[in-house]
Scaffold this motif. Structure first.
Motif, PDB file in Angstrom:
ATOM      1  N   GLU A  41      81.923   2.077 -52.470  1.00 40.96           N
ATOM      2  CA  GLU A  41      82.058   3.286 -53.264  1.00 40.96           C
ATOM      3  C   GLU A  41      82.917   3.009 -54.506  1.00 40.96           C
ATOM      4  O   GLU A  41      83.752   2.120 -54.515  1.00 40.96           O
ATOM      5  CB  GLU A  41      82.674   4.394 -52.415  1.00 40.96           C
ATOM      6  N   GLY A  42      82.692   3.815 -55.539  1.00 41.71           N
ATOM      7  CA  GLY A  42      83.389   3.604 -56.798  1.00 41.71           C
ATOM      8  C   GLY A  42      84.898   3.590 -56.659  1.00 41.71           C
ATOM      9  O   GLY A  42      85.581   2.781 -57.307  1.00 41.71           O
ATOM     10  N   PHE A  43      85.431   4.454 -55.812  1.00 38.21           N
ATOM     11  CA  PHE A  43      86.884   4.492 -55.692  1.00 38.21           C
ATOM     12  C   PHE A  43      87.426   3.227 -55.033  1.00 38.21           C
ATOM     13  O   PHE A  43      88.607   2.916 -55.169  1.00 38.21           O
ATOM     14  CB  PHE A  43      87.337   5.765 -54.953  1.00 38.21           C
ATOM     15  N   LEU A  44      86.559   2.470 -54.347  1.00 35.88           N
ATOM     16  CA  LEU A  44      87.005   1.193 -53.786  1.00 35.88           C
ATOM     17  C   LEU A  44      87.249   0.171 -54.897  1.00 35.88           C
ATOM     18  O   LEU A  44      88.113  -0.702 -54.760  1.00 35.88           O
ATOM     19  CB  LEU A  44      85.994   0.665 -52.775  1.00 35.88           C
ATOM     20  N   ASP A  45      86.491   0.261 -55.982  1.00 41.43           N
ATOM     21  CA  ASP A  45      86.791  -0.585 -57.142  1.00 41.43           C
ATOM     22  C   ASP A  45      88.195  -0.293 -57.651  1.00 41.43           C
ATOM     23  O   ASP A  45      88.952  -1.201 -58.000  1.00 41.43           O
ATOM     24  CB  ASP A  45      85.774  -0.338 -58.260  1.00 41.43           C
ATOM     25  N   ASP A  46      88.534   0.996 -57.704  1.00 44.13           N
ATOM     26  CA  ASP A  46      89.874   1.385 -58.155  1.00 44.13           C
ATOM     27  C   ASP A  46      90.932   0.838 -57.209  1.00 44.13           C
ATOM     28  O   ASP A  46      91.961   0.299 -57.639  1.00 44.13           O
ATOM     29  CB  ASP A  46      89.991   2.910 -58.227  1.00 44.13           C
ATOM     30  N   LEU A  47      90.676   0.967 -55.922  1.00 40.03           N
ATOM     31  CA  LEU A  47      91.634   0.513 -54.915  1.00 40.03           C
ATOM     32  C   LEU A  47      91.783  -1.011 -54.949  1.00 40.03           C
ATOM     33  O   LEU A  47      92.878  -1.559 -54.761  1.00 40.03           O
ATOM     34  CB  LEU A  47      91.169   0.969 -53.528  1.00 40.03           C
ATOM     35  N   TYR A 149      78.898  18.445 -50.219  1.00 39.74           N
ATOM     36  CA  TYR A 149      79.461  18.462 -51.565  1.00 39.74           C
ATOM     37  C   TYR A 149      79.738  19.897 -52.021  1.00 39.74           C
ATOM     38  O   TYR A 149      78.982  20.824 -51.709  1.00 39.74           O
ATOM     39  CB  TYR A 149      78.505  17.784 -52.551  1.00 39.74           C
ATOM     40  N   HIS A 150      80.790  20.044 -52.782  1.00 40.04           N
ATOM     41  CA  HIS A 150      81.139  21.350 -53.337  1.00 40.04           C
ATOM     42  C   HIS A 150      80.338  21.651 -54.589  1.00 40.04           C
ATOM     43  O   HIS A 150      79.807  22.754 -54.757  1.00 40.04           O
ATOM     44  CB  HIS A 150      82.643  21.379 -53.659  1.00 40.04           C
ATOM     45  N   ASP A 151      80.220  20.674 -55.470  1.00 40.32           N
ATOM     46  CA  ASP A 151      79.571  20.870 -56.768  1.00 40.32           C
ATOM     47  C   ASP A 151      78.331  19.983 -56.848  1.00 40.32           C
ATOM     48  O   ASP A 151      78.425  18.793 -57.151  1.00 40.32           O
ATOM     49  CB  ASP A 151      80.553  20.533 -57.892  1.00 40.32           C
ATOM     50  N   LEU A 152      77.176  20.590 -56.606  1.00 42.26           N
ATOM     51  CA  LEU A 152      75.934  19.818 -56.639  1.00 42.26           C
ATOM     52  C   LEU A 152      75.536  19.423 -58.051  1.00 42.26           C
ATOM     53  O   LEU A 152      74.652  18.580 -58.233  1.00 42.26           O
ATOM     54  CB  LEU A 152      74.804  20.612 -55.986  1.00 42.26           C
ATOM     55  N   GLU A 153      76.196  20.010 -59.047  1.00 41.77           N
ATOM     56  CA  GLU A 153      75.922  19.667 -60.440  1.00 41.77           C
ATOM     57  C   GLU A 153      76.819  18.532 -60.949  1.00 41.77           C
ATOM     58  O   GLU A 153      76.637  18.061 -62.072  1.00 41.77           O
ATOM     59  CB  GLU A 153      76.133  20.891 -61.340  1.00 41.77           C
ATOM     60  N   HIS A 154      77.779  18.125 -60.145  1.00 42.40           N
ATOM     61  CA  HIS A 154      78.640  17.005 -60.535  1.00 42.40           C
ATOM     62  C   HIS A 154      77.752  15.792 -60.827  1.00 42.40           C
ATOM     63  O   HIS A 154      76.843  15.478 -60.034  1.00 42.40           O
ATOM     64  CB  HIS A 154      79.611  16.694 -59.396  1.00 42.40           C
ATOM     65  N   PRO A 155      77.965  15.096 -61.940  1.00 48.52           N
ATOM     66  CA  PRO A 155      77.061  14.003 -62.323  1.00 48.52           C
ATOM     67  C   PRO A 155      76.854  12.955 -61.233  1.00 48.52           C
ATOM     68  O   PRO A 155      75.717  12.516 -60.999  1.00 48.52           O
ATOM     69  CB  PRO A 155      77.736  13.400 -63.560  1.00 48.52           C
ATOM     70  N   ASP A 156      77.928  12.532 -60.569  1.00 49.58           N
ATOM     71  CA  ASP A 156      77.794  11.508 -59.534  1.00 49.58           C
ATOM     72  C   ASP A 156      77.057  12.045 -58.316  1.00 49.58           C
ATOM     73  O   ASP A 156      76.276  11.329 -57.676  1.00 49.58           O
ATOM     74  CB  ASP A 156      79.170  10.985 -59.131  1.00 49.58           C
ATOM     75  N   VAL A 157      77.314  13.310 -57.973  1.00 48.95           N
ATOM     76  CA  VAL A 157      76.611  13.924 -56.848  1.00 48.95           C
ATOM     77  C   VAL A 157      75.136  14.100 -57.188  1.00 48.95           C
ATOM     78  O   VAL A 157      74.256  13.778 -56.378  1.00 48.95           O
ATOM     79  CB  VAL A 157      77.244  15.289 -56.493  1.00 48.95           C
ATOM     80  N   ALA A 158      74.855  14.603 -58.381  1.00 43.46           N
ATOM     81  CA  ALA A 158      73.472  14.817 -58.799  1.00 43.46           C
ATOM     82  C   ALA A 158      72.687  13.507 -58.810  1.00 43.46           C
ATOM     83  O   ALA A 158      71.517  13.468 -58.387  1.00 43.46           O
ATOM     84  CB  ALA A 158      73.437  15.469 -60.182  1.00 43.46           C
ATOM     85  N   PRO A 245      85.496  13.929 -51.065  1.00 43.74           N
ATOM     86  CA  PRO A 245      86.325  14.109 -52.265  1.00 43.74           C
ATOM     87  C   PRO A 245      86.460  12.859 -53.109  1.00 43.74           C
ATOM     88  O   PRO A 245      86.675  12.948 -54.317  1.00 43.74           O
ATOM     89  CB  PRO A 245      87.680  14.559 -51.695  1.00 43.74           C
ATOM     90  N   GLN A 246      86.311  11.686 -52.491  1.00 43.20           N
ATOM     91  CA  GLN A 246      86.432  10.449 -53.266  1.00 43.20           C
ATOM     92  C   GLN A 246      85.266  10.269 -54.234  1.00 43.20           C
ATOM     93  O   GLN A 246      85.337   9.446 -55.152  1.00 43.20           O
ATOM     94  CB  GLN A 246      86.558   9.229 -52.342  1.00 43.20           C
ATOM     95  N   LEU A 247      84.196  11.060 -54.063  1.00 44.97           N
ATOM     96  CA  LEU A 247      83.090  11.059 -55.020  1.00 44.97           C
ATOM     97  C   LEU A 247      83.276  12.163 -56.059  1.00 44.97           C
ATOM     98  O   LEU A 247      83.199  11.912 -57.268  1.00 44.97           O
ATOM     99  CB  LEU A 247      81.760  11.250 -54.290  1.00 44.97           C
ATOM    100  N   GLU A 248      83.551  13.375 -55.581  1.00 45.14           N
ATOM    101  CA  GLU A 248      83.654  14.516 -56.500  1.00 45.14           C
ATOM    102  C   GLU A 248      84.945  14.507 -57.323  1.00 45.14           C
ATOM    103  O   GLU A 248      84.974  15.025 -58.439  1.00 45.14           O
ATOM    104  CB  GLU A 248      83.557  15.815 -55.712  1.00 45.14           C
ATOM    105  N   ARG A 249      86.004  13.954 -56.759  1.00 48.83           N
ATOM    106  CA  ARG A 249      87.292  13.920 -57.455  1.00 48.83           C
ATOM    107  C   ARG A 249      87.887  12.525 -57.344  1.00 48.83           C
ATOM    108  O   ARG A 249      88.990  12.316 -56.882  1.00 48.83           O
ATOM    109  CB  ARG A 249      88.252  14.971 -56.863  1.00 48.83           C
ATOM    110  N   ARG A 250      87.088  11.553 -57.807  1.00 49.94           N
ATOM    111  CA  ARG A 250      87.441  10.138 -57.652  1.00 49.94           C
ATOM    112  C   ARG A 250      88.810   9.814 -58.230  1.00 49.94           C
ATOM    113  O   ARG A 250      89.641   9.162 -57.557  1.00 49.94           O
ATOM    114  CB  ARG A 250      86.368   9.269 -58.298  1.00 49.94           C
TER     115      ARG A 250
END
Length: 262
Positions: A41-47, A149-158, A245-250
């Motif tokens: 996942e993208g946040f693993l790159d950050d970690l 997901y909370h926001d289905l319009e979030h770019p990463d979620v979409a 949340p690590q996707l919607e609020r990375r």
């Protein structure tokens, strides 16, 4: 850009090799994935910018035959004990999401001296009659995104959901998801509660409980349940985020975890 390397780790007991994704350098952090499959996942790159990150696959998700050797949760914990031994991990941090959060908590309670710091993200494993965890296995497919997901319009979620619209477009990925759901359900279906609440007191690791405030799969009330039972635990709710949340609020999740593990 994701930068990770798959490493094939042989295991005793007749189990298939585990392909562990690794990246970064520094103090070791294990990431245990959730209900729908291993991924970097993208946040693993950050970690991985400050840690050596290990992301194994849950047993059975790649080789279903492994599940015949895992009769109950204790077998699963022994599996991970062997895997971490093969990786040369003695004392390390664990970040677990969803099903992986449940396994991370169980491991930290069973082997309290092995875990330095523990991060639970929207973890399964507890149950309240007044706030039931939804059954992701039987929920209608069109309803599932709204649970996760909370926001289905979030770019990463979409983008993620767009890739799921046509399961024939990537048959290998679709099979992987179904295999992972089967492997995780082996330990939690129909209810994930297996007595974890009685064992959380044994955790010695400093613990951060992160939760999507709008989680519709595992309600946020469980964040306080975990924190109340684990000594030296604190809760951080991630607003405008669901079960992932690590996707919607990375950025926010990365900042919280990075600060905690420093």
């Amino acid at each position: 850009m994701s930068t990770f390397t798959p490493h094939t780790v042989p295991l005793p007991g007749g189990f298939a090799d585990n392909t562990v994704l690794t990246g970064g350098d520094g103090t070791p952090v294990v990431f245990l994935h959730g209900l729908f499959g291993q991924s970097w996942e993208g946040f693993l790159d950050d970690l991985a910018a400050g840690h050596k990150v290990y992301a194994p696959a849950h047993p059975g998700s790649a080789e279903p035959e492994d599940l015949t050797r895992l009769d109950h949760l204790w077998d699963l914990l022994l599996y991970y004990h062997d895997l971490f031994e093969r990786l040369g991990l003695d004392r390390f941090d664990i970040v677990g999401h969803s099903f992986g959060g449940m396994v991370a908590a169980e491991f930290a309670a069973t082997y309290p001296e092995r875990v330095r710091k523990l991060v639970l993200i929207d973890a399964l494993g507890l149950w309240r009659d007044d706030a039931p965890v939804r059954d992701h296995v039987v929920v209608a497919q069109p309803e599932l995104p709204g649970l996760l997901y909370h926001d289905l319009e979030h770019p990463d979620v979409a983008a993620l959901l767009a890739g799921m619209q046509d399961p024939t477009a990537n048959i290998e990925a679709t099979v992987h998801v179904f295999s992972t759901v089967a492997s995780t359900s082996h330990f939690i279906w129909p209810i994930a509660e297996r007595g974890l609440a009685k064992r959380l007191r044994r955790i010695k690791a400093e613990t951060l409980v992160l939760w999507g405030a709008e989680d519709r799969l595992v309600p946020a009330v469980y964040a306080e349940e975990f924190a109340a039972a684990i000594p030296d635990a604190r809760v951080e709710l991630i607003e405008r985020a669901g079960h992932v949340p690590q996707l919607e609020r990375r950025a926010e999740v990365t900042a919280q975890i990075g600060k905690f593990l420093a």
